[in-house]
Design a protein around this motif. Structure first.
Motif, PDB file in Angstrom:
ATOM      1  N   PRO A   1      50.470 -15.120  78.809  1.00 19.95           N
ATOM      2  CA  PRO A   1      51.723 -15.855  78.608  1.00 19.95           C
ATOM      3  C   PRO A   1      52.924 -14.904  78.542  1.00 19.95           C
ATOM      4  O   PRO A   1      52.814 -13.800  78.004  1.00 19.95           O
ATOM      5  CB  PRO A   1      51.524 -16.551  77.254  1.00 19.95           C
ATOM      6  N   THR A   2      54.009 -15.360  79.118  1.00 20.05           N
ATOM      7  CA  THR A   2      55.213 -14.540  79.235  1.00 20.05           C
ATOM      8  C   THR A   2      56.356 -15.162  78.445  1.00 20.05           C
ATOM      9  O   THR A   2      56.599 -16.365  78.560  1.00 20.05           O
ATOM     10  CB  THR A   2      55.640 -14.480  80.719  1.00 20.05           C
ATOM     11  N   SER A   3      57.037 -14.367  77.663  1.00 20.81           N
ATOM     12  CA  SER A   3      58.212 -14.844  76.939  1.00 20.81           C
ATOM     13  C   SER A   3      59.387 -13.975  77.318  1.00 20.81           C
ATOM     14  O   SER A   3      59.319 -12.745  77.191  1.00 20.81           O
ATOM     15  CB  SER A   3      57.985 -14.742  75.426  1.00 20.81           C
ATOM     16  N   ILE A   4      60.440 -14.613  77.808  1.00 22.80           N
ATOM     17  CA  ILE A   4      61.613 -13.856  78.258  1.00 22.80           C
ATOM     18  C   ILE A   4      62.687 -13.903  77.178  1.00 22.80           C
ATOM     19  O   ILE A   4      63.060 -14.984  76.701  1.00 22.80           O
ATOM     20  CB  ILE A   4      62.137 -14.434  79.598  1.00 22.80           C
ATOM     21  N   LEU A   5      63.128 -12.718  76.783  1.00 23.40           N
ATOM     22  CA  LEU A   5      64.087 -12.621  75.683  1.00 23.40           C
ATOM     23  C   LEU A   5      65.424 -12.097  76.205  1.00 23.40           C
ATOM     24  O   LEU A   5      65.554 -10.911  76.502  1.00 23.40           O
ATOM     25  CB  LEU A   5      63.506 -11.616  74.674  1.00 23.40           C
ATOM     26  N   PRO A   6      66.431 -12.970  76.363  1.00 24.41           N
ATOM     27  CA  PRO A   6      67.737 -12.467  76.809  1.00 24.41           C
ATOM     28  C   PRO A   6      68.316 -11.524  75.747  1.00 24.41           C
ATOM     29  O   PRO A   6      68.299 -11.848  74.549  1.00 24.41           O
ATOM     30  CB  PRO A   6      68.581 -13.737  76.932  1.00 24.41           C
ATOM     31  N   THR A   7      68.775 -10.353  76.197  1.00 22.35           N
ATOM     32  CA  THR A   7      69.318  -9.363  75.260  1.00 22.35           C
ATOM     33  C   THR A   7      70.724  -8.959  75.682  1.00 22.35           C
ATOM     34  O   THR A   7      71.181  -9.295  76.775  1.00 22.35           O
ATOM     35  CB  THR A   7      68.450  -8.083  75.254  1.00 22.35           C
ATOM     36  N   LEU A   8      71.375  -8.188  74.820  1.00 22.31           N
ATOM     37  CA  LEU A   8      72.700  -7.617  75.094  1.00 22.31           C
ATOM     38  C   LEU A   8      73.662  -8.679  75.641  1.00 22.31           C
ATOM     39  O   LEU A   8      74.414  -8.438  76.586  1.00 22.31           O
ATOM     40  CB  LEU A   8      72.558  -6.447  76.078  1.00 22.31           C
ATOM     41  N   PHE A   9      73.605  -9.864  75.034  1.00 24.63           N
ATOM     42  CA  PHE A   9      74.398 -11.005  75.507  1.00 24.63           C
ATOM     43  C   PHE A   9      75.806 -10.948  74.924  1.00 24.63           C
ATOM     44  O   PHE A   9      75.979 -10.813  73.710  1.00 24.63           O
ATOM     45  CB  PHE A   9      73.688 -12.306  75.096  1.00 24.63           C
ATOM     46  N   ASP A  10      76.800 -11.041  75.820  1.00 20.60           N
ATOM     47  CA  ASP A  10      78.179 -11.096  75.376  1.00 20.60           C
ATOM     48  C   ASP A  10      78.704 -12.488  75.701  1.00 20.60           C
ATOM     49  O   ASP A  10      78.988 -12.789  76.870  1.00 20.60           O
ATOM     50  CB  ASP A  10      78.995 -10.008  76.096  1.00 20.60           C
ATOM     51  N   LYS A  11      78.809 -13.317  74.689  1.00 22.34           N
ATOM     52  CA  LYS A  11      79.130 -14.728  74.943  1.00 22.34           C
ATOM     53  C   LYS A  11      80.552 -14.934  75.478  1.00 22.34           C
ATOM     54  O   LYS A  11      80.881 -15.980  76.023  1.00 22.34           O
ATOM     55  CB  LYS A  11      78.899 -15.578  73.694  1.00 22.34           C
ATOM     56  N   ARG A  12      81.383 -13.874  75.379  1.00 18.00           N
ATOM     57  CA  ARG A  12      82.767 -14.032  75.859  1.00 18.00           C
ATOM     58  C   ARG A  12      82.868 -13.878  77.367  1.00 18.00           C
ATOM     59  O   ARG A  12      83.882 -14.198  77.961  1.00 18.00           O
ATOM     60  CB  ARG A  12      83.678 -12.970  75.204  1.00 18.00           C
ATOM     61  N   THR A  13      81.805 -13.343  77.995  1.00 12.67           N
ATOM     62  CA  THR A  13      81.914 -13.107  79.438  1.00 12.67           C
ATOM     63  C   THR A  13      81.267 -14.231  80.237  1.00 12.67           C
ATOM     64  O   THR A  13      80.220 -14.772  79.857  1.00 12.67           O
ATOM     65  CB  THR A  13      81.259 -11.775  79.865  1.00 12.67           C
ATOM     66  N   ARG A  14      81.907 -14.531  81.352  1.00 15.93           N
ATOM     67  CA  ARG A  14      81.380 -15.566  82.232  1.00 15.93           C
ATOM     68  C   ARG A  14      80.056 -15.101  82.849  1.00 15.93           C
ATOM     69  O   ARG A  14      79.103 -15.866  82.959  1.00 15.93           O
ATOM     70  CB  ARG A  14      82.412 -15.828  83.330  1.00 15.93           C
ATOM     71  N   ALA A  15      79.993 -13.797  83.216  1.00 13.92           N
ATOM     72  CA  ALA A  15      78.773 -13.258  83.837  1.00 13.92           C
ATOM     73  C   ALA A  15      77.582 -13.423  82.885  1.00 13.92           C
ATOM     74  O   ALA A  15      76.490 -13.802  83.315  1.00 13.92           O
ATOM     75  CB  ALA A  15      78.977 -11.793  84.190  1.00 13.92           C
ATOM     76  N   GLY A  16      77.809 -13.155  81.609  1.00  9.86           N
ATOM     77  CA  GLY A  16      76.741 -13.282  80.621  1.00  9.86           C
ATOM     78  C   GLY A  16      76.239 -14.714  80.527  1.00  9.86           C
ATOM     79  O   GLY A  16      75.030 -14.979  80.573  1.00  9.86           O
ATOM     80  N   ASN A  17      77.174 -15.655  80.431  1.00  5.77           N
ATOM     81  CA  ASN A  17      76.794 -17.067  80.314  1.00  5.77           C
ATOM     82  C   ASN A  17      76.104 -17.584  81.575  1.00  5.77           C
ATOM     83  O   ASN A  17      75.121 -18.304  81.501  1.00  5.77           O
ATOM     84  CB  ASN A  17      78.031 -17.914  79.984  1.00  5.77           C
ATOM     85  N   ASP A  18      76.638 -17.168  82.744  1.00  8.62           N
ATOM     86  CA  ASP A  18      76.026 -17.599  84.011  1.00  8.62           C
ATOM     87  C   ASP A  18      74.601 -17.069  84.128  1.00  8.62           C
ATOM     88  O   ASP A  18      73.698 -17.774  84.565  1.00  8.62           O
ATOM     89  CB  ASP A  18      76.852 -17.085  85.209  1.00  8.62           C
ATOM     90  N   THR A  19      74.422 -15.796  83.755  1.00  9.91           N
ATOM     91  CA  THR A  19      73.091 -15.191  83.875  1.00  9.91           C
ATOM     92  C   THR A  19      72.084 -15.901  82.977  1.00  9.91           C
ATOM     93  O   THR A  19      70.952 -16.179  83.373  1.00  9.91           O
ATOM     94  CB  THR A  19      73.138 -13.684  83.504  1.00  9.91           C
ATOM     95  N   LEU A  20      72.532 -16.215  81.766  1.00  8.53           N
ATOM     96  CA  LEU A  20      71.653 -16.907  80.820  1.00  8.53           C
ATOM     97  C   LEU A  20      71.185 -18.250  81.411  1.00  8.53           C
ATOM     98  O   LEU A  20      70.004 -18.595  81.371  1.00  8.53           O
ATOM     99  CB  LEU A  20      72.448 -17.155  79.536  1.00  8.53           C
ATOM    100  N   ARG A  21      72.136 -18.966  82.016  1.00  4.10           N
ATOM    101  CA  ARG A  21      71.818 -20.270  82.611  1.00  4.10           C
ATOM    102  C   ARG A  21      70.840 -20.102  83.782  1.00  4.10           C
ATOM    103  O   ARG A  21      69.888 -20.848  83.922  1.00  4.10           O
ATOM    104  CB  ARG A  21      73.102 -20.949  83.091  1.00  4.10           C
ATOM    105  N   GLN A  22      71.080 -19.063  84.581  1.00  3.49           N
ATOM    106  CA  GLN A  22      70.183 -18.827  85.728  1.00  3.49           C
ATOM    107  C   GLN A  22      68.768 -18.500  85.280  1.00  3.49           C
ATOM    108  O   GLN A  22      67.794 -18.947  85.873  1.00  3.49           O
ATOM    109  CB  GLN A  22      70.705 -17.660  86.560  1.00  3.49           C
TER     110      GLN A  22
END
Ligand code: ADP
Ligand code: MG
Length: 260
Positions: free
Chosen positions: A177-198
């Motif tokens: 089983p694989t668990s993906i943990l988003p790290t180093l997230f900057d919620k103020r950036t659009r790139a960060g939010n878009d990547t999380l959604r992707q």
């Protein structure tokens, strides 16, 4: 005994920080934890102030003939129930030196089988390269945690890592089983939010629905090795790791067939 490999073929995504934060968190819950540093860069080993010279005993000794006993390599930390095994820089030459020795891909699994019952959780801090050491970790693990930086370029690394896990899963014929943990997230950036959604669109519930934020306090990984952390250290990053740990423990409780 739970064996978690913390792996990503990309460097600088938070693997070592994640290993230390989750290891400390599990130990604080009363579990007996052993973190194993499989990276020749030895960042986890350095966090415990172990000098590179003379080389400490550690992971390399598991590949010797006969192999060392894992218990003899485990060191205690200041944190109760939290132990670690060092990486030596000579691990970098292991792949080349051992090219003609078959069976070395299972050295870690065999060491852990002999070690069964002494720890509740084993955390394997992987190197950022797909080689003998990472294969050893993935062959031995019963869960792989992929810390992934929440920024667009990291998605390629995530795709390669998931492909590697699929390949290992097929060859070992046992779910991983694989668990993906988003790290180093900057919620103020659009790139960060878009990547999380992707990430969530591509990998669904294998991705933690939350993220570890950028938090400069956590750069001081040495603090995670201390029984009492310096005052003011516990910030958003550490709080997020605590929530991530709850999610991981809850997913471990799901039977393997469902989780895979
Ligand atoms: N949540 C975070 N916020 C800020 N810096 C971080 C965070 N997680 C890791 N770092 C920093 O990023 C760098 C890479 O982290 P590290 O855990 O060593 O990654 P890896 O093991 O994947 O190479 C380190 O300098 C670390 O202190
Ligand atoms: Mg590392």
């Amino acid at each position: 005994m739970h064996i978690w490999a913390i792996a990503n073929q990309k460097g600088g995504v938070g693997k070592t920080t994640t290993t230390l934060a989750l290891g400390r968190g599990l130990a604080m819950l009363g579990h007996r934890v052993l973190m194993i540093d499989l990276d020749p860069h030895a960042s986890l080993t350095r966090a415990f102030d172990v000098p590179a010279e003379p080389p400490p005993s550690g992971v390399l000794d598991l590949f010797a003939t006969p192999p060392a006993d894992l218990s003899s390599l485990a060191r205690a930390s200041e944190v109760e129930h939290l132990g670690y095994v060092c990486a030596q820089t000579a691990l970098a030459t292991l792949e080349r030196r051992s090219a003609n020795q078959p069976g070395l891909g299972l050295a870690m699994q065999q060491a852990l089988t002999r070690h069964a019952g002494q720890h509740d959780y084993i955390l394997l801090d992987c190197p950022p390269t797909l080689g003998l050491l990472m294969i050893n970790a993935l062959a031995a693990a019963d869960r792989v945690i992929i810390p992934t930086q929440a920024e667009p370029l990291a998605l390629h690394g995530l795709t390669s890592m998931v492909r590697t896990v699929d390949m290992v899963e097929r060859s070992r014929r046992r779910p991983l089983p694989t668990s993906i943990l988003p790290t180093l997230f900057d919620k103020r950036t659009r790139a960060g939010n878009d990547t999380l959604r992707q990430m969530q669109d591509s990998y669904g519930d294998r991705v933690w629905s939350d993220a570890i934020p950028v938090d400069t306090k956590i750069c001081n990984v040495k603090a995670l090795t201390l029984a009492a952390m310096p005052s003011g250290y516990a910030g958003r990053g550490l709080a997020a790791y605590r929530r991530a740990l709850e999610w991981l423990i809850a997913s471990d409780a799901v039977p393997m067939e469902q989780a895979a």
